[in-house]
Scaffold this motif. Structure first.
Motif, PDB file in Angstrom:
ATOM      1  N   TYR A 199     -41.842 -35.669 -20.031  1.00  0.00           N
ATOM      2  CA  TYR A 199     -42.778 -34.922 -20.874  1.00  0.00           C
ATOM      3  C   TYR A 199     -43.443 -33.794 -20.097  1.00  0.00           C
ATOM      4  O   TYR A 199     -43.628 -32.677 -20.619  1.00  0.00           O
ATOM      5  CB  TYR A 199     -43.836 -35.873 -21.434  1.00  0.00           C
ATOM      6  N   GLU A 200     -43.803 -34.073 -18.860  1.00  0.00           N
ATOM      7  CA  GLU A 200     -44.435 -33.038 -18.038  1.00  0.00           C
ATOM      8  C   GLU A 200     -43.462 -31.893 -17.765  1.00  0.00           C
ATOM      9  O   GLU A 200     -43.871 -30.720 -17.712  1.00  0.00           O
ATOM     10  CB  GLU A 200     -44.924 -33.643 -16.719  1.00  0.00           C
ATOM     11  N   LYS A 249     -43.341 -29.906 -20.955  1.00  0.00           N
ATOM     12  CA  LYS A 249     -44.619 -29.230 -21.146  1.00  0.00           C
ATOM     13  C   LYS A 249     -44.734 -28.016 -20.227  1.00  0.00           C
ATOM     14  O   LYS A 249     -45.251 -26.961 -20.622  1.00  0.00           O
ATOM     15  CB  LYS A 249     -45.771 -30.198 -20.874  1.00  0.00           C
ATOM     16  N   GLY A 250     -44.219 -28.159 -18.987  1.00  0.00           N
ATOM     17  CA  GLY A 250     -44.238 -27.022 -18.087  1.00  0.00           C
ATOM     18  C   GLY A 250     -43.369 -25.881 -18.595  1.00  0.00           C
ATOM     19  O   GLY A 250     -43.723 -24.702 -18.472  1.00  0.00           O
ATOM     20  N   ILE A 251     -42.229 -26.239 -19.191  1.00  0.00           N
ATOM     21  CA  ILE A 251     -41.362 -25.210 -19.784  1.00  0.00           C
ATOM     22  C   ILE A 251     -42.064 -24.534 -20.947  1.00  0.00           C
ATOM     23  O   ILE A 251     -42.007 -23.308 -21.104  1.00  0.00           O
ATOM     24  CB  ILE A 251     -40.025 -25.835 -20.233  1.00  0.00           C
ATOM     25  N   LEU A 252     -42.747 -25.321 -21.764  1.00  0.00           N
ATOM     26  CA  LEU A 252     -43.470 -24.760 -22.912  1.00  0.00           C
ATOM     27  C   LEU A 252     -44.527 -23.761 -22.460  1.00  0.00           C
ATOM     28  O   LEU A 252     -44.707 -22.701 -23.066  1.00  0.00           O
ATOM     29  CB  LEU A 252     -44.123 -25.888 -23.718  1.00  0.00           C
ATOM     30  N   PHE A 255     -38.768 -31.096 -28.809  1.00  0.00           N
ATOM     31  CA  PHE A 255     -38.474 -32.039 -27.734  1.00  0.00           C
ATOM     32  C   PHE A 255     -39.761 -32.653 -27.189  1.00  0.00           C
ATOM     33  O   PHE A 255     -39.805 -33.845 -26.873  1.00  0.00           O
ATOM     34  CB  PHE A 255     -37.712 -31.336 -26.611  1.00  0.00           C
ATOM     35  N   SER A 256     -40.809 -31.866 -27.089  1.00  0.00           N
ATOM     36  CA  SER A 256     -42.087 -32.374 -26.617  1.00  0.00           C
ATOM     37  C   SER A 256     -42.641 -33.428 -27.568  1.00  0.00           C
ATOM     38  O   SER A 256     -43.173 -34.461 -27.147  1.00  0.00           O
ATOM     39  CB  SER A 256     -43.082 -31.220 -26.475  1.00  0.00           C
ATOM     40  N   ILE A 300     -29.262 -30.046 -19.268  1.00  0.00           N
ATOM     41  CA  ILE A 300     -28.889 -31.460 -19.388  1.00  0.00           C
ATOM     42  C   ILE A 300     -30.084 -32.284 -19.870  1.00  0.00           C
ATOM     43  O   ILE A 300     -29.943 -33.182 -20.703  1.00  0.00           O
ATOM     44  CB  ILE A 300     -28.357 -31.986 -18.051  1.00  0.00           C
ATOM     45  N   VAL A 301     -31.265 -31.973 -19.346  1.00  0.00           N
ATOM     46  CA  VAL A 301     -32.469 -32.697 -19.763  1.00  0.00           C
ATOM     47  C   VAL A 301     -32.699 -32.558 -21.259  1.00  0.00           C
ATOM     48  O   VAL A 301     -32.987 -33.523 -21.964  1.00  0.00           O
ATOM     49  CB  VAL A 301     -33.703 -32.195 -18.971  1.00  0.00           C
ATOM     50  N   LEU A 302     -32.542 -31.323 -21.765  1.00  0.00           N
ATOM     51  CA  LEU A 302     -32.810 -31.071 -23.185  1.00  0.00           C
ATOM     52  C   LEU A 302     -31.712 -31.626 -24.088  1.00  0.00           C
ATOM     53  O   LEU A 302     -31.993 -32.182 -25.155  1.00  0.00           O
ATOM     54  CB  LEU A 302     -32.988 -29.577 -23.421  1.00  0.00           C
ATOM     55  N   GLN A 303     -30.467 -31.468 -23.688  1.00  0.00           N
ATOM     56  CA  GLN A 303     -29.359 -31.842 -24.558  1.00  0.00           C
ATOM     57  C   GLN A 303     -28.982 -33.313 -24.451  1.00  0.00           C
ATOM     58  O   GLN A 303     -28.422 -33.875 -25.393  1.00  0.00           O
ATOM     59  CB  GLN A 303     -28.132 -30.983 -24.232  1.00  0.00           C
ATOM     60  N   TYR A 304     -29.269 -33.947 -23.324  1.00  0.00           N
ATOM     61  CA  TYR A 304     -28.792 -35.316 -23.115  1.00  0.00           C
ATOM     62  C   TYR A 304     -29.945 -36.307 -22.931  1.00  0.00           C
ATOM     63  O   TYR A 304     -30.069 -37.280 -23.665  1.00  0.00           O
ATOM     64  CB  TYR A 304     -27.861 -35.364 -21.906  1.00  0.00           C
ATOM     65  N   GLU A 305     -30.818 -36.046 -21.962  1.00  0.00           N
ATOM     66  CA  GLU A 305     -31.817 -37.042 -21.601  1.00  0.00           C
ATOM     67  C   GLU A 305     -32.858 -37.246 -22.690  1.00  0.00           C
ATOM     68  O   GLU A 305     -33.200 -38.385 -23.025  1.00  0.00           O
ATOM     69  CB  GLU A 305     -32.505 -36.647 -20.287  1.00  0.00           C
ATOM     70  N   ILE A 306     -33.395 -36.176 -23.265  1.00  0.00           N
ATOM     71  CA  ILE A 306     -34.470 -36.336 -24.251  1.00  0.00           C
ATOM     72  C   ILE A 306     -33.982 -37.063 -25.508  1.00  0.00           C
ATOM     73  O   ILE A 306     -34.655 -37.994 -25.985  1.00  0.00           O
ATOM     74  CB  ILE A 306     -35.091 -34.968 -24.585  1.00  0.00           C
TER      75      ILE A 306
END
Length: 252
Positions: free
Chosen positions: A92-93, A96-99, A115-116, A203-209
């Motif tokens: 989440y952090e 949030k940093g990307i946002l 995603f957040s 990868i974080v956005l497409q797979y992990e979240i």
């Protein structure tokens, strides 16, 4: 603060009262079936409550033994919850940093907000599950004793809700620590998934979240619903289907 033994003590007193009332109704020289039928019912109910008071410690021992047979334990379960929560917060952090860095870029802000939101829901659910689990772990024995006390109320006033207290305490005490194993068997344990090494933002956005949302919210929610269904069934069995107790008591 009331203790387990207070609940069991008052349950015994209420059972004795119920037995006395049943005997009085049974002996009344009134040929009215609607009144006389309560005699055997009250006597049977009082005996049933005394049985539960007697086997109380055996029920707790059985719960722990069954938990051990499943290969689960509460300490490891709580450790799993805390690890999963920390993992969710870390992801989440990151989002949030990307946002914070792209909030002025047109067309890129909305997907990251989604995603957040998903990560926030997953994290909140794990925190809620931790609170519920702590209550079950610390007070399951007290809830069972409270359920016995409610079942001891004369004229079956609290039998249904008392049986529900007992059933839910038993099922969730045994079932909740098994959750990590259940998710592992479905390849949905987020801590044991084969995630790509050195994941980048894509990868974080497409797979992990999405995996976090499924593994830490949808799958555990389905498991809790399953446990709730089992507790309802067990509650019906403990309370007795219809107007009967689960076993035959011949008082004639």
């Amino acid at each position: 603060m009331w203790s387990v033994f207070d609940f069991l003590f008052y349950a015994q007193i209420l059972a004795s009262l119920t037995y006395t009332l049943g005997s009085l109704f049974y002996a009344l020289p009134i040929p009215v079936y609607g009144v006389k039928k309560w005699g055997p019912k009250l006597i049977t109910d009082s005996i049933y409550v005394i049985v539960w008071v007697t086997i109380y410690t055996a029920v707790l021992a059985f719960m722990q033994q069954l938990l051990d047979m499943l290969g689960a334990s509460w300490p490891s379960y709580f450790q799993w919850l805390y690890t999963v929560e920390n993992y969710d917060i870390l992801q989440y952090e990151i989002v949030k940093g990307i946002l914070d860095s792209i909030q002025y870029i047109a067309g890129a802000f909305a997907p990251f907000m989604m995603f957040s939101f998903l990560l926030s829901m997953a994290t909140s659910f794990i925190e809620f599950l931790t609170i519920i689990s702590q209550m079950i772990y610390q007070y399951s024995g007290l809830f069972i004793a409270m359920g016995i006390l409610l079942m001891a109320l004369p004229f079956r006033i609290g039998r249904s809700i008392g049986a529900s207290f007992i059933a839910a305490s038993i099922v969730f005490y045994i079932g909740l620590p098994y959750l990590p194993t259940f998710l592992t068997q479905l390849d949905l344990n987020i801590l044991k998934m084969n995630l790509p090494p050195n994941p980048n933002i894509s990868i974080v956005l497409q797979y992990e979240i999405p995996q976090i949302f499924i593994a830490n919210l949808l799958a555990p929610t389905s498991y809790i619903i399953l446990l709730s269904g089992l507790s309802i069934g067990l509650g019906n069995a403990i309370g007795g289907y219809g107007s009967r107790v689960p076993f035959l008591v011949d008082i004639v």
